[in-house]
Design a protein around this motif. Structure first.
Motif, mmCIF file in Angstrom:
data_model
loop_
_atom_site.group_PDB
_atom_site.id
_atom_site.type_symbol
_atom_site.label_atom_id
_atom_site.label_comp_id
_atom_site.label_asym_id
_atom_site.label_seq_id
_atom_site.Cartn_x
_atom_site.Cartn_y
_atom_site.Cartn_z
ATOM 1 N N VAL A 153 0.823 -1.212 0.000
ATOM 2 C CA VAL A 153 0.000 0.000 0.000
ATOM 3 C C VAL A 153 0.858 1.263 0.000
ATOM 4 O O VAL A 153 0.619 2.190 -0.776
ATOM 5 C CB VAL A 153 -0.976 -0.010 1.204
ATOM 6 N N ALA A 154 1.883 1.297 0.844
ATOM 7 C CA ALA A 154 2.680 2.514 0.993
ATOM 8 C C ALA A 154 3.699 2.700 -0.128
ATOM 9 O O ALA A 154 4.009 3.828 -0.509
ATOM 10 C CB ALA A 154 3.399 2.505 2.342
ATOM 11 N N GLU A 155 4.248 1.571 -0.649
ATOM 12 C CA GLU A 155 5.330 1.673 -1.615
ATOM 13 C C GLU A 155 5.009 1.040 -2.972
ATOM 14 O O GLU A 155 5.839 1.081 -3.877
ATOM 15 C CB GLU A 155 6.590 1.007 -1.056
ATOM 16 N N GLY A 156 3.835 0.405 -3.092
ATOM 17 C CA GLY A 156 3.492 -0.273 -4.330
ATOM 18 C C GLY A 156 4.337 -1.516 -4.572
ATOM 19 O O GLY A 156 4.471 -1.976 -5.702
ATOM 20 N N LYS A 157 4.930 -2.053 -3.522
ATOM 21 C CA LYS A 157 5.861 -3.176 -3.632
ATOM 22 C C LYS A 157 5.116 -4.511 -3.621
ATOM 23 O O LYS A 157 4.378 -4.802 -2.692
ATOM 24 C CB LYS A 157 6.845 -3.121 -2.457
ATOM 25 N N PRO A 158 5.337 -5.337 -4.645
ATOM 26 C CA PRO A 158 4.709 -6.669 -4.629
ATOM 27 C C PRO A 158 5.427 -7.595 -3.644
ATOM 28 O O PRO A 158 6.540 -7.306 -3.198
ATOM 29 C CB PRO A 158 4.889 -7.158 -6.067
ATOM 30 N N LEU A 159 4.800 -8.700 -3.339
ATOM 31 C CA LEU A 159 5.403 -9.681 -2.432
ATOM 32 C C LEU A 159 6.437 -10.489 -3.210
ATOM 33 O O LEU A 159 6.096 -11.395 -3.968
ATOM 34 C CB LEU A 159 4.325 -10.607 -1.848
ATOM 35 N N VAL A 160 7.705 -10.112 -3.057
ATOM 36 C CA VAL A 160 8.783 -10.784 -3.780
ATOM 37 C C VAL A 160 9.869 -11.322 -2.845
ATOM 38 O O VAL A 160 10.807 -11.970 -3.296
ATOM 39 C CB VAL A 160 9.428 -9.863 -4.843
ATOM 40 N N SER A 161 9.756 -11.037 -1.545
ATOM 41 C CA SER A 161 10.761 -11.524 -0.613
ATOM 42 C C SER A 161 10.151 -11.649 0.779
ATOM 43 O O SER A 161 9.089 -11.096 1.046
ATOM 44 C CB SER A 161 11.968 -10.576 -0.569
ATOM 45 N N ARG A 162 10.857 -12.390 1.625
ATOM 46 C CA ARG A 162 10.441 -12.527 3.015
ATOM 47 C C ARG A 162 11.615 -12.997 3.844
ATOM 48 O O ARG A 162 12.583 -13.543 3.302
ATOM 49 C CB ARG A 162 9.278 -13.496 3.161
ATOM 50 N N ILE A 163 11.551 -12.800 5.145
ATOM 51 C CA ILE A 163 12.544 -13.332 6.062
ATOM 52 C C ILE A 163 12.270 -14.827 6.194
ATOM 53 O O ILE A 163 11.123 -15.242 6.341
ATOM 54 C CB ILE A 163 12.471 -12.626 7.425
#
Length: 175
Positions: A153-163
């Motif tokens: 929402v804030a950055e338009g970033k898709p889910l492409v990484s995670r810890i």
């Protein structure tokens, strides 16, 4: 609705293990009275949420507040976290200070990280067989999912990484 659409466009799926599309979960059929963030990792040795809490406590709280906003501001917002994560508890309590997010410390006891088990520990309510937490006005989300929603929402970033946690005898060093 516009925020949920951004979550859908970013491909956010629950990071707690089931991988259920988050945009669907954010359109509950009934009012959500209680939002629970499951910080009680479900298996021994898994430390991804612990690392997230220690490293990005403010982002976790902001993500939780965004989820709460999307859900119509539930009456109660809780993070359930096991008592063996003192550094993460301290970081979260600091970040949550002055907000409506309650950091609830629970005993480290397997399988506290299971959704239905955590709901019972935190609320005293039992999800009936064949029913969903939503039937009780409860929604459970993963902290990684909360941060992913914030990033979408804030950055338009898709889910492409995670810890992610890596453990085992063949690992030569700690990352």
């Amino acid at each position: 609705a516009a925020l949920v659409e951004r979550v859908q466009e970013a491909g956010i799926a629950g990071l707690g293990g089931a991988g259920f599309p988050t945009h669907i979960k954010l359109k509950p059929l009934a009012k959500v009275n209680t939002l629970i963030i499951n910080g009680a990792e479900c298996e021994p040795y898994i430390t991804a949420d612990h690392c997230l809490f220690r490293t990005y406590p403010k982002k976790v709280i902001q993500g939780i507040q965004l989820l709460a906003h999307i859900l119509g501001n539930p009456e109660r917002i809780m993070i359930g976290i096991e008592d063996n994560k003192a550094d993460a508890i301290e970081a979260l309590k600091g970040a949550a200070s002055g907000t409506d997010v309650e950091v609830v410390v629970i005993p480290t006891k397997y399988p506290s990280g299971g959704e239905k088990q955590l709901i019972q520990i935190l609320t005293g309510e039992e999800v009936p067989s064949g029913k969903l937490p939503a039937n009780l006005g409860i929604m459970v989300q993963n902290p990684g999912t909360a941060v992913a929603v914030l990033d979408a929402v804030a950055e338009g970033k898709p889910l492409v990484s995670r810890i992610t946690t890596f453990v085992g005898e063949n690992l030569k060093e700690s990352l």
